[in-house]
Write an enzyme that holds these catalytic residues in place. Sequence first.
Site, short mmCIF file in Angstrom:
data_model
loop_
_atom_site.label_atom_id
_atom_site.label_comp_id
_atom_site.label_asym_id
_atom_site.label_seq_id
_atom_site.Cartn_x
_atom_site.Cartn_y
_atom_site.Cartn_z
N HIS A 28 0.83 -1.21 0.00
CA HIS A 28 0.00 0.00 0.00
C HIS A 28 0.86 1.26 0.00
O HIS A 28 0.51 2.26 0.64
CB HIS A 28 -0.98 0.01 1.18
CG HIS A 28 -2.14 -0.94 0.98
ND1 HIS A 28 -3.24 -0.62 0.21
CD2 HIS A 28 -2.33 -2.22 1.39
CE1 HIS A 28 -4.07 -1.65 0.19
NE2 HIS A 28 -3.54 -2.64 0.89
N SER A 61 -11.59 -18.52 -23.05
CA SER A 61 -10.88 -18.87 -21.83
C SER A 61 -11.05 -20.36 -21.59
O SER A 61 -12.16 -20.85 -21.40
CB SER A 61 -11.45 -18.07 -20.64
OG SER A 61 -11.11 -18.73 -19.45
N GLY A 123 -5.01 -12.24 -4.94
CA GLY A 123 -4.01 -11.21 -4.66
C GLY A 123 -2.65 -11.52 -5.27
O GLY A 123 -1.63 -10.98 -4.83
N LEU A 124 -2.61 -12.38 -6.28
CA LEU A 124 -1.33 -12.68 -6.95
C LEU A 124 -1.29 -12.05 -8.35
O LEU A 124 -0.53 -12.46 -9.21
CB LEU A 124 -1.09 -14.19 -7.01
CG LEU A 124 -1.02 -14.88 -5.64
CD1 LEU A 124 -0.82 -16.38 -5.79
CD2 LEU A 124 0.11 -14.30 -4.78
N ASP A 171 1.93 -3.99 -9.68
CA ASP A 171 1.63 -5.32 -10.22
C ASP A 171 2.02 -5.40 -11.70
O ASP A 171 2.66 -6.36 -12.14
CB ASP A 171 0.14 -5.64 -10.06
CG ASP A 171 -0.32 -5.52 -8.62
OD1 ASP A 171 0.55 -5.45 -7.73
OD2 ASP A 171 -1.53 -5.49 -8.38
#
Length: 386
Positions: A28, A61, A123-124, A171
């Site tokens: 953060h 996909s 969260g990856l 990211d």
Amino acid sequence: MIDRLVEAFPRAEWVVTAPGRVNLLGEHVDYNDGLVLPTAIDRYVLIAFSARDDGLVHIRSLDLNQSACFPINALVAKQDGDGKDLPHWALYPAGVAWSLKKEGFNPAGMDAMIHSNVPIGAGLSSSAAVELAFAAAWQKMGDWKIDRMRLAQCCQRAENAYVGVQCGLMDQFACAHGVARHALFFDTRSLSWQPIPIPPGTSIVIADSTIERSLAASAYNQRREECQLALKYVQEIVPDVRSLRDLSVKDIMTLKGKMPKTIYHRMRHVVEEIERVRQGCQRLFSDDVAGFGRLMNAGHVSLRDLFAVSIPELDTLVEIGQNMPGCFGARMTGAGFGGCTVNLVETRAAKAFAQQLRAEYRKRTDVDASVYICKASRGVHVEPIQ
Ligand code: GLA
């Protein structure tokens, strides 16, 4: 994984490999001009693709067993050719095409098939990996000269302005710049960066709490606003401070009582976390893994108590990890409110660590965690299919 893709899409000419990421330190802080230390991991989004000349982007996909199609010249509506809203997952590639166009590029139509083993919503950074994969595919088809940082920034803009998540650059940066066996020290203000070797004999173990990050988007945006508010209070006292990055640990002592307590806590986390990244890099350079691990542990306490983005399940995973043999440090990683912890563990203890962590977490919470022993990996790249 590539074999499975090629089998499903034999006409494809190219394959892109885009890694997920885990952040070792510096949480953060990327939207406060701070310093971060992520690493790209050996979990990937793959896209097999080939060009089409009718301006349509057809995406299938493999994992979701769904398809989407959009015209490359009508992206603003976020709809397919028949006027139906695009499914959420297709907003990422459509947003990248939209963002590339804003930069003056002209992305082409394509057929693409996606296959991924980056867990979604954990969260990856599965979304950053999808974005970079498509950006790299369009770059390859157009043979554009565009550096990796600009590609990452294009993807960040897609996520901010098209998908509507106010993420920082960390990211997309990590997915674009990954270096095998290295963490990436990244200054989000100057955009300078440097790979730092992961000390030999240490492994990165990621534990997914499997708790869905339900409040993530709204709470994330709220934390950003709180940081902005803290900055406003600071600027009333010291007008030339441009971002929380400009404050030192000493400065913030003098700011206590000058703003609401919660806002002060958010600011204190940011300033001290940036300092932890500075110190963490020094520890890595001097092979002081134990010292680095202590900074990770302190980072977790701060994310839990000051920034308030942890949840009980993550605290449990962290506590179990920190008390197990061979573990140097453990903390929650990424935005929080669910998702994963990252553990730095002696390689020879890593397998047993992963097993015991899973067993102990199950005992305490009745939930099964997914635990991955990861390698720091290369960033996004495109290869021809033979
Ligand atoms: C998410 C965002 C990043 C960063 C982290 C928290 O992953 O996408 O930009 O802000 O949260 O460190």
